[in-house]
Enzyme design. Structure first.
Site, PDB file in Angstrom:
ATOM      1  N   THR A  49    -104.260 100.611 -83.909  1.00 16.41           N
ATOM      2  CA  THR A  49    -103.147 100.614 -84.858  1.00 16.41           C
ATOM      3  C   THR A  49    -102.828  99.158 -85.213  1.00 16.41           C
ATOM      4  OG1 THR A  49    -101.312 100.382 -83.271  1.00 16.41           O
ATOM      5  CG2 THR A  49    -102.229 102.604 -83.585  1.00 16.41           C
ATOM      6  N   CYS A  50    -101.810  98.958 -86.047  1.00 15.41           N
ATOM      7  CA  CYS A  50    -101.467  97.589 -86.421  1.00 15.41           C
ATOM      8  C   CYS A  50    -100.893  96.812 -85.235  1.00 15.41           C
ATOM      9  CB  CYS A  50    -100.468  97.594 -87.577  1.00 15.41           C
ATOM     10  SG  CYS A  50     -98.934  98.484 -87.239  1.00 15.41           S
ATOM     11  N   ARG A  52    -101.627  97.614 -81.764  1.00 13.32           N
ATOM     12  CA  ARG A  52    -102.408  97.648 -80.526  1.00 13.32           C
ATOM     13  C   ARG A  52    -103.833  98.133 -80.780  1.00 13.32           C
ATOM     14  NH1 ARG A  52     -99.916  99.471 -76.409  1.00 13.32           N
ATOM     15  NH2 ARG A  52     -97.884  99.536 -77.394  1.00 13.32           N
ATOM     16  N   HIS A  95    -100.186 103.875 -68.069  1.00 15.65           N
ATOM     17  CA  HIS A  95    -100.131 103.178 -69.358  1.00 15.65           C
ATOM     18  C   HIS A  95    -100.322 104.160 -70.514  1.00 15.65           C
ATOM     19  CE1 HIS A  95    -100.390  99.735 -72.063  1.00 15.65           C
ATOM     20  NE2 HIS A  95    -101.426 100.348 -72.635  1.00 15.65           N
ATOM     21  N   GLN A 112     -93.956 107.316 -84.639  1.00 12.18           N
ATOM     22  CA  GLN A 112     -95.288 107.226 -85.247  1.00 12.18           C
ATOM     23  C   GLN A 112     -96.414 107.188 -84.207  1.00 12.18           C
ATOM     24  OE1 GLN A 112     -92.736 105.252 -86.262  1.00 12.18           O
ATOM     25  NE2 GLN A 112     -92.371 106.139 -88.286  1.00 12.18           N
ATOM     26  N   GLN A 116    -100.365 108.782 -84.011  1.00 15.64           N
ATOM     27  CA  GLN A 116    -101.529 107.896 -83.995  1.00 15.64           C
ATOM     28  C   GLN A 116    -102.434 108.181 -82.798  1.00 15.64           C
ATOM     29  OE1 GLN A 116     -99.217 104.290 -84.072  1.00 15.64           O
ATOM     30  NE2 GLN A 116     -99.521 103.980 -86.275  1.00 15.64           N
ATOM     31  N   GLY A 185     -80.427  97.694-107.869  1.00 12.33           N
ATOM     32  CA  GLY A 185     -81.412  96.690-107.457  1.00 12.33           C
ATOM     33  C   GLY A 185     -82.555  97.372-106.735  1.00 12.33           C
ATOM     34  N   ALA A 186     -83.771  97.182-107.213  1.00 10.55           N
ATOM     35  CA  ALA A 186     -84.910  97.964-106.707  1.00 10.55           C
ATOM     36  C   ALA A 186     -85.662  97.219-105.599  1.00 10.55           C
ATOM     37  CB  ALA A 186     -85.855  98.299-107.861  1.00 10.55           C
ATOM     38  N   LYS A 188     -87.304  96.789-101.714  1.00  8.85           N
ATOM     39  CA  LYS A 188     -88.036  97.702-100.845  1.00  8.85           C
ATOM     40  C   LYS A 188     -87.113  98.324 -99.811  1.00  8.85           C
ATOM     41  CE  LYS A 188     -91.962  99.592 -99.969  1.00  8.85           C
ATOM     42  NZ  LYS A 188     -92.594 100.442-100.991  1.00  8.85           N
TER      43      LYS A 188
END
Length: 418
Positions: A49-50, A52, A95, A112, A116, A185-186, A188
């Site tokens: 994943t981003c 680990r 772990h 999440q 994953q 105001g757009a 994120k």
């Protein structure tokens, strides 16, 4: 079962190292096949994943996995060795359970990671690199994650700006169904907050932005309506929740405007979420009855308080993991030892019977009672031979080294595992 796990995460490696060791979805299957083709690696699974990259394998040596990671990514050991961690057997199980239950995540309790891990397991299953041991481990890990979520409040408190906005909106309005959200105001972050509010039940979304085309584009995402920026104040009356993030150098909503809006709404509550820096809304708006204003610092205070609650719940979750690790180890060690005892008995009993049959002609002159005595004597000899190893196996059934002893005894007596 001999487990080895090697990996790195946001806790041990910066993103530039993590991205060099990441496995793309396209590369995962070939990587898994390559790993289990190696000697002394029987099963394997890769989580990438981003935050680990972890490889868990049914193998007696974590060095094999370290070598594989470096060779696959064509990177030297020296450049990553300080970032990698290794776990064996019980600690590897612990772990895996902690990661799957989101106790090792950047944000403890985030949902999440479970998805994953399940996807990584599915890919390994499809690649044919999961057998009895990893299947048992991962199915238990999923059950532990479910238990942690159902028996603790680890995932209940909002720990992001967008979720904090939803939490506060529910406190103000209770049910969000039928409520209208206005995005001014757009940005994120404003878009994300609106998405969570919509999922929480808000029925409609109004969008305004200095660039009207951007407002139209974002309104389509929510199946809402775009409002020209110069007329947004006319539409605020219909908004129950107003999210501002314009980047304007001055307040775009002052106390007078807010009072007019509240009057036109016949004193119905309105929730202002000001996530702009500099702020878009005059803090004096908070002094108006039925106007609830939270800026980015207010939301951060909510998040900080909720994080403290999550850490308290995490302590309860850690105890659940500890108990589950102990129970799983006990089950797996018993599963390794008990079949060995059965196979050992069966193997030596077969040797005894075969030898009696091979020497049957020498026993033909014996009376039935004498033949029965021979049968009983040979059984007694086999039992005496079996007694020491079987007693040791029974004693080691709950010991982490029980599987190693079972393996050694199978080799000594030439017993093939079934």
């Amino acid at each position: 079962m001999q487990l080895a796990l090697v990996g790195l995460s946001h806790k041990t490696a910066p993103v530039e190292i993590r991205e060099r060791l990441a496995f793309s979805n396209d590369a995962l299957r070939s990587a898994l096949t390559s790993l289990v083709d190696r000697r002394r690696v029987n099963e394997a699974m890769i989580l990438s994943t981003c935050n680990r990259v972890e490889v868990v394998a049914e193998s007696p040596d974590d060095r094999l996995i370290r070598d594989f990671i470096c060779e696959f990514h064509q990177i030297s050991h020296d450049s990553v060795s300080t970032h990698l961690y290794s776990y064996r057997n019980v600690e590897a199980i612990r772990h895996v359970f902690r990661v799957t239950a989101s106790l090792d995540s950047m944000v403890i309790g985030e949902p999440q990671i479970l998805g994953q891990v399940k996807e990584a397991f599915r890919i390994a299953m499809d690649a044919g690199t999961v057998g009895m041991h990893l299947s048992a481990l991962m199915n238990r890990a999923f059950a532990v994650a479910k238990k942690v979520r159902s028996e603790t409040g680890i995932s209940q408190s909002a720990v992001s700006v967008s979720y904090a906005a939803v939490e506060l909106a529910r406190k103000i309005f209770g049910d969000l169904s039928g409520k209208t959200v206005m995005i001014i105001g757009a940005s994120k972050m404003g878009e994300l907050a609106a998405k969570h509010l919509r999922r929480a039940g808000a029925s409609s979304v109004l969008v305004t932005n200095r660039t009207f085309e951007r407002a139209v584009e974002l309104a389509k995402v929510f199946e809402g309506a775009a409002v020209p920026f110069e007329h947004f104040t006319d539409h605020m009356t219909g908004a129950d929740i107003v999210i501002t993030s314009t980047g304007a150098p001055h307040f775009i909503i002052g106390r007078n405007l807010a009072e007019q809006v509240i009057h036109r709404r016949k004193n119905k509550p309105i929730f202002f979420i000001d996530i702009a820096v500099p702020r878009d809304i005059d803090p004096a708006v908070n002094q108006i009855d039925n106007a609830f204003l939270y800026d980015i610092d207010d939301l951060q205070q909510v998040i900080d308080a909720n994080l403290k609650e999550r850490f308290k719940e995490a302590m309860r979750a850690e105890q659940i993991v500890d108990d589950e690790v102990e129970a799983f180890c006990l089950k797996m060690q018993t599963r390794d030892v008990v079949p060995t005892i059965v196979q050992l008995r069966d193997s030596l009993e077969k040797v005894r019977r075969d030898e009696i049959e091979r020497n049957r002609r020498h026993l033909k002159d014996l009376s039935p009672d004498q033949q029965a005595a021979v049968d009983q004597i040979t059984k007694s000899i086999v039992n005496k031979i079996l007694h020491p190893p079987i007693e040791q196996l029974k004693q080691m059934a709950h010991d982490p080294q029980g599987a190693d002893l079972a393996d050694l005894i199978r080799k000594i007596f030439n017993v093939k595992p079934q």
